[in-house]
Scaffold this motif. Sequence first.
Motif, PDB file in Angstrom:
ATOM      1  N   PHE A 294      30.680  55.391  86.337  1.00  0.00           N
ATOM      2  CA  PHE A 294      31.727  54.619  85.688  1.00  0.00           C
ATOM      3  C   PHE A 294      31.627  54.744  84.178  1.00  0.00           C
ATOM      4  O   PHE A 294      30.519  54.741  83.626  1.00  0.00           O
ATOM      5  CB  PHE A 294      31.604  53.132  86.051  1.00  0.00           C
ATOM      6  N   ASP A 295      32.768  54.806  83.498  1.00  0.00           N
ATOM      7  CA  ASP A 295      32.736  54.628  82.056  1.00  0.00           C
ATOM      8  C   ASP A 295      32.801  53.127  81.760  1.00  0.00           C
ATOM      9  O   ASP A 295      32.863  52.302  82.687  1.00  0.00           O
ATOM     10  CB  ASP A 295      33.854  55.410  81.354  1.00  0.00           C
ATOM     11  N   GLU A 296      32.780  52.750  80.476  1.00  0.00           N
ATOM     12  CA  GLU A 296      32.691  51.339  80.113  1.00  0.00           C
ATOM     13  C   GLU A 296      33.871  50.530  80.655  1.00  0.00           C
ATOM     14  O   GLU A 296      33.697  49.432  81.190  1.00  0.00           O
ATOM     15  CB  GLU A 296      32.615  51.182  78.582  1.00  0.00           C
ATOM     16  N   LYS A 297      35.088  51.060  80.508  1.00  0.00           N
ATOM     17  CA  LYS A 297      36.268  50.328  80.965  1.00  0.00           C
ATOM     18  C   LYS A 297      36.266  50.177  82.489  1.00  0.00           C
ATOM     19  O   LYS A 297      36.599  49.117  83.019  1.00  0.00           O
ATOM     20  CB  LYS A 297      37.539  51.030  80.495  1.00  0.00           C
ATOM     21  N   PHE A 299      33.645  50.186  84.473  1.00  0.00           N
ATOM     22  CA  PHE A 299      32.593  49.283  84.924  1.00  0.00           C
ATOM     23  C   PHE A 299      32.991  47.832  84.706  1.00  0.00           C
ATOM     24  O   PHE A 299      32.744  46.979  85.563  1.00  0.00           O
ATOM     25  CB  PHE A 299      31.279  49.566  84.195  1.00  0.00           C
ATOM     26  N   GLY A 300      33.609  47.520  83.577  1.00  0.00           N
ATOM     27  CA  GLY A 300      34.062  46.150  83.339  1.00  0.00           C
ATOM     28  C   GLY A 300      35.032  45.680  84.408  1.00  0.00           C
ATOM     29  O   GLY A 300      34.975  44.525  84.863  1.00  0.00           O
ATOM     30  N   LYS A 301      35.901  46.570  84.838  1.00  0.00           N
ATOM     31  CA  LYS A 301      36.863  46.234  85.891  1.00  0.00           C
ATOM     32  C   LYS A 301      36.168  46.022  87.225  1.00  0.00           C
ATOM     33  O   LYS A 301      36.482  45.073  87.969  1.00  0.00           O
ATOM     34  CB  LYS A 301      37.906  47.351  86.004  1.00  0.00           C
ATOM     35  N   ILE A 302      35.203  46.872  87.533  1.00  0.00           N
ATOM     36  CA  ILE A 302      34.446  46.738  88.787  1.00  0.00           C
ATOM     37  C   ILE A 302      33.650  45.435  88.791  1.00  0.00           C
ATOM     38  O   ILE A 302      33.594  44.711  89.800  1.00  0.00           O
ATOM     39  CB  ILE A 302      33.505  47.945  88.966  1.00  0.00           C
ATOM     40  N   LEU A 303      33.013  45.117  87.671  1.00  0.00           N
ATOM     41  CA  LEU A 303      32.246  43.874  87.571  1.00  0.00           C
ATOM     42  C   LEU A 303      33.137  42.673  87.818  1.00  0.00           C
ATOM     43  O   LEU A 303      32.763  41.729  88.522  1.00  0.00           O
ATOM     44  CB  LEU A 303      31.599  43.788  86.185  1.00  0.00           C
ATOM     45  N   THR A 304      34.331  42.720  87.256  1.00  0.00           N
ATOM     46  CA  THR A 304      35.268  41.600  87.361  1.00  0.00           C
ATOM     47  C   THR A 304      35.871  41.486  88.749  1.00  0.00           C
ATOM     48  O   THR A 304      35.898  40.402  89.336  1.00  0.00           O
ATOM     49  CB  THR A 304      36.398  41.766  86.319  1.00  0.00           C
ATOM     50  N   PHE A 408      31.290  47.363  77.346  1.00  0.00           N
ATOM     51  CA  PHE A 408      32.347  47.107  78.331  1.00  0.00           C
ATOM     52  C   PHE A 408      32.929  45.711  78.186  1.00  0.00           C
ATOM     53  O   PHE A 408      34.060  45.450  78.583  1.00  0.00           O
ATOM     54  CB  PHE A 408      31.834  47.337  79.760  1.00  0.00           C
ATOM     55  N   TRP A 409      32.151  44.785  77.579  1.00  0.00           N
ATOM     56  CA  TRP A 409      32.665  43.424  77.408  1.00  0.00           C
ATOM     57  C   TRP A 409      33.900  43.404  76.510  1.00  0.00           C
ATOM     58  O   TRP A 409      34.770  42.536  76.657  1.00  0.00           O
ATOM     59  CB  TRP A 409      31.586  42.509  76.833  1.00  0.00           C
ATOM     60  N   LYS A 410      33.988  44.319  75.581  1.00  0.00           N
ATOM     61  CA  LYS A 410      35.143  44.357  74.685  1.00  0.00           C
ATOM     62  C   LYS A 410      36.428  44.572  75.468  1.00  0.00           C
ATOM     63  O   LYS A 410      37.491  44.057  75.108  1.00  0.00           O
ATOM     64  CB  LYS A 410      34.951  45.478  73.652  1.00  0.00           C
ATOM     65  N   TYR A 411      36.347  45.328  76.537  1.00  0.00           N
ATOM     66  CA  TYR A 411      37.528  45.664  77.324  1.00  0.00           C
ATOM     67  C   TYR A 411      37.777  44.688  78.470  1.00  0.00           C
ATOM     68  O   TYR A 411      38.898  44.596  78.971  1.00  0.00           O
ATOM     69  CB  TYR A 411      37.382  47.076  77.897  1.00  0.00           C
ATOM     70  N   SER A 412      36.739  43.976  78.882  1.00  0.00           N
ATOM     71  CA  SER A 412      36.878  43.247  80.148  1.00  0.00           C
ATOM     72  C   SER A 412      36.579  41.754  80.072  1.00  0.00           C
ATOM     73  O   SER A 412      36.787  41.050  81.067  1.00  0.00           O
ATOM     74  CB  SER A 412      35.943  43.870  81.195  1.00  0.00           C
ATOM     75  N   LEU A 413      36.085  41.236  78.952  1.00  0.00           N
ATOM     76  CA  LEU A 413      35.602  39.852  78.939  1.00  0.00           C
ATOM     77  C   LEU A 413      36.690  38.851  79.295  1.00  0.00           C
ATOM     78  O   LEU A 413      36.446  37.908  80.054  1.00  0.00           O
ATOM     79  CB  LEU A 413      34.989  39.503  77.577  1.00  0.00           C
ATOM     80  N   LYS A 414      37.894  39.026  78.773  1.00  0.00           N
ATOM     81  CA  LYS A 414      38.963  38.062  79.072  1.00  0.00           C
ATOM     82  C   LYS A 414      39.293  38.046  80.566  1.00  0.00           C
ATOM     83  O   LYS A 414      39.404  36.974  81.174  1.00  0.00           O
ATOM     84  CB  LYS A 414      40.209  38.372  78.246  1.00  0.00           C
ATOM     85  N   ASP A 415      39.440  39.214  81.157  1.00  0.00           N
ATOM     86  CA  ASP A 415      39.724  39.271  82.597  1.00  0.00           C
ATOM     87  C   ASP A 415      38.549  38.731  83.402  1.00  0.00           C
ATOM     88  O   ASP A 415      38.734  38.067  84.438  1.00  0.00           O
ATOM     89  CB  ASP A 415      40.021  40.710  83.024  1.00  0.00           C
TER      90      ASP A 415
END
Length: 426
Positions: A294-297, A299-304, A408-415
């Motif tokens: 996964f790239d950063e974006k 991975f953030g989506k997968i985590l969420t 990845f938090w920069k791209y995914s923290l709000k979601d």
Amino acid sequence: MNKKSEFEWKKSYYNIEIEVDKGILLYNILSKGFVLLDEKEYIEFYKNENLWDKNEKMLEEFTSNGFIVKGNDREIFLKNFDEIENVNKKYLGITFVPTQLCNFNCSYCFERSKKYDMEESIFKKSIEFIKEIIDSKNELENISVLFFGGEPLVKLDMVLKFGEVIKNISKEKKLNFSSSIITNGYYLNYDTAKALCEICNLKFVQITFDGDRNFHNKRRNNSYEILMNNLEKIKEFKDLKISIRIQVDKENIFSIKNLLNDLKKFDEDKNISFYFSPILGEFEENLDKRNIYFDEKEFGKILTENIIPLIFEIGFNNFELYPQPHAGGCGFVSENSFIIDADGRLKECLELVGEKESCGNIFDKKINKKLSNLKFKLPDFCVYCKFLPLCNGSCPLRRLKGIIKCSFWKYSLKDYLKKIYEFKFK
């Protein structure tokens, strides 16, 4: 910052505001305070600075969570970031690599060069080198040793001997001493953990899982049951913090639920924690070519969307939901940090262990730290980023190589926070 502004109340620079159907989700990156403002009175109070001195009780609720602060907390954070260098003068970090050999053969391991053990002559020179370093540092208060490899427990005797010697030197110099280890966990049974705790004052362990029994065994030498059994035994050492790194990629993501079900039995053990990590492929030559990372974006989506729902579904009570803020950048950038590779060469980063690149060696003691020359200087665009406390300006080694990737938090923290809201507030 002028004197007047130091004493003025302001909204924290590190607040994250998210509008939802019931009001406003408010999160602070530094304090990890997270609330739903669902009453009109609270929403108006937060938005209108003129109301802050009219309701002391409500102001206390906001300030205790870090949402409203005195002065400019961005400037304060940056000042603390810069001053960490002075703090590090009191701390000596030693990473000791007794071997590059490993009983595993993970496809993504960054150590791809010729593997070898540390010879006894190099071990003795390592001790001499560290003694000279300690004698030259007048401000020292704390010494910490990290055992790394390869798999360091392949050379358990050398690990114990090194830890004991440094502990005795610390005692003689009246310095605080502790050690930690990054290990695949295969050899970390009760007796080994006991010896490490008693002889090396071991305080922290990190081990890795690569998915459930099937995936982990396929990738990491049929060690799943051994690791689970070892965890059952070593959790009895209550002063030993055990961190489980769960590696996630496109191939094993669907096995994570089974792994979490197996880890649920450790949920009440306060000294055991776990976190999720992608295998990031900045240095592609170290990874296989199957495009499973996964790239950063991503991975953030997968985590969420995939992982956090499992945390709530399975019912973990002690999982740390929120990202941990910290200041000061990578500790390996510090001038008081030394990585001694198995051949006696000095490295500036764990990812350089086993590589030819070095910043000196323990024999001639000529050290040229390129990363230390970066100090803790941040790229300009990081200074004003809300997410700086979560990434510290990205990896210095990557920055040196011209690679800067945001957390990845920069791209995914709000979601991510909205997903937590779905489970916690609805």
